[in-house]
Design an enzyme around this catalytic site. Structure first.
Site, PDB file in Angstrom:
ATOM      1  N   SER A 159       0.822  -1.247  -0.002  1.00  0.00           N
ATOM      2  CA  SER A 159      -0.101   0.055  -0.050  1.00  0.00           C
ATOM      3  C   SER A 159       0.841   1.244   0.001  1.00  0.00           C
ATOM      4  O   SER A 159       1.872   1.385  -0.876  1.00  0.00           O
ATOM      5  CB  SER A 159      -1.101  -0.034   1.164  1.00  0.00           C
ATOM      6  OG  SER A 159      -2.062   0.798   0.897  1.00  0.00           O
ATOM      7  N   VAL A 160       0.679   2.223   1.030  1.00  0.00           N
ATOM      8  CA  VAL A 160       1.651   3.519   0.778  1.00  0.00           C
ATOM      9  C   VAL A 160       3.102   3.196   1.009  1.00  0.00           C
ATOM     10  O   VAL A 160       4.061   3.442   0.625  1.00  0.00           O
ATOM     11  CB  VAL A 160       1.252   4.360   1.981  1.00  0.00           C
ATOM     12  CG1 VAL A 160       1.470   3.602   3.569  1.00  0.00           C
ATOM     13  CG2 VAL A 160       1.778   5.704   1.818  1.00  0.00           C
TER      14      VAL A 160
END
Length: 262
Positions: free
Chosen positions: A97-98
């Site tokens: 994800s991030v």
């Protein structure tokens, strides 16, 4: 679990499962709100020649009371300095994800400023940074809506979301982490030469398969995709399989390099 599979705290930013005869060093970046503990089981699933380092960012887990980093540029500068002693030999980055964006931007910064790159970039649960995607912004939602969004995403257990005392501690860091990812803006540049392997869930609305495939244009090297059953947090159910796939990707790279040796 062997002693070599346990994390050792080596600095505020580094948790390392030491391997005396490692050939690959895998440096892992977690998703929003998560920390090094999310990778605690991985050393036992990785090959014996892969040493794992999990990055522990301020505002997470045992650093919960520290001020989180809220811009990608500040995070990259800070983490690059903290990891400098470990960026030797064959090192690879993994991020979910991030955390995938953190890994990618750190790889670009190292290439541009130090002339080095990871031997492999392993990215999970995030579309390519220049791929158009329309997602609801979460970081500036009112608290009730923000909590409900966390519940729907599935990365934070419902029992945690419903715990007023615990969420009182976690919410500032979680909101800061989503700010970090949602205010990030990609700056066009030359593709990396490091191989990129992407991973994702077949039901992940935040990282659809065409967005994962778009990472191909960000490297001039080899590119591969692995899709697992599940949504955005498929890795919570398929951690062992994901770690094994990563170990296999690193092993295949070693074979490619050995073949090129005269």
């Amino acid at each position: 679990m062997l002693d070599s599979d346990r994390f050792v705290v080596e600095s505020p930013y580094v948790r390392r499962a030491r391997r005396s005869q490692w050939r690959h060093r895998l440096i892992c970046f977690p998703y929003a709100g998560a920390g090094a503990a999310g990778f605690a089981d991985w050393p036992q699933w990785l090959p014996a020649d892969v040493e794992l380092i999990a990055v522990q960012l301020p505002g997470r887990e045992d650093r919960i009371r520290e001020k989180p980093l809220t811009t990608m540029s500040a995070l990259v500068r800070t983490v690059a300095l903290a990891l400098r002693p470990y960026l030797q030999g064959q090192f690879a980055f993994f991020g979910h994800s991030v955390g995938a964006v953190m890994a990618y931007e750190l790889a670009r910064a190292l290439r541009d400023k130090r002339g080095v790159q990871p031997a492999h970039l392993l990215l999970s649960g995030h579309v390519a940074p220049d791929h158009p995607v329309s997602l609801k912004r979460l970081h500036d939602l009112p608290e009730p809506e923000f909590r409900e969004a966390l519940r729907e995403l599935g990365g934070t257990a419902g029992s945690v979301v419903d715990d007023e005392n615990l969420m009182g501690l976690l919410l500032p860091a979680l909101r800061a982490d989503f700010t970090l990812g949602e205010t990030y803006r990609y700056a066009p540049g030359e593709p990396l030469s490091a191989p990129i392997t992407v991973f994702g869930g077949d039901r992940d609305e935040r990282a659809p398969l065409d967005g994962l495939a778009a990472w191909r244009r960000h490297t001039t090297g080899p590119f591969a995709e692995h899709v697992f059953a599940g949504g955005h947090f498929y890795l919570n159910e398929s951690g062992a399989e994901l770690a094994e796939a990563i170990g296999s990707a690193l092993g295949q790279q070693t074979l490619r390099q050995e073949v090129r040796i005269p």
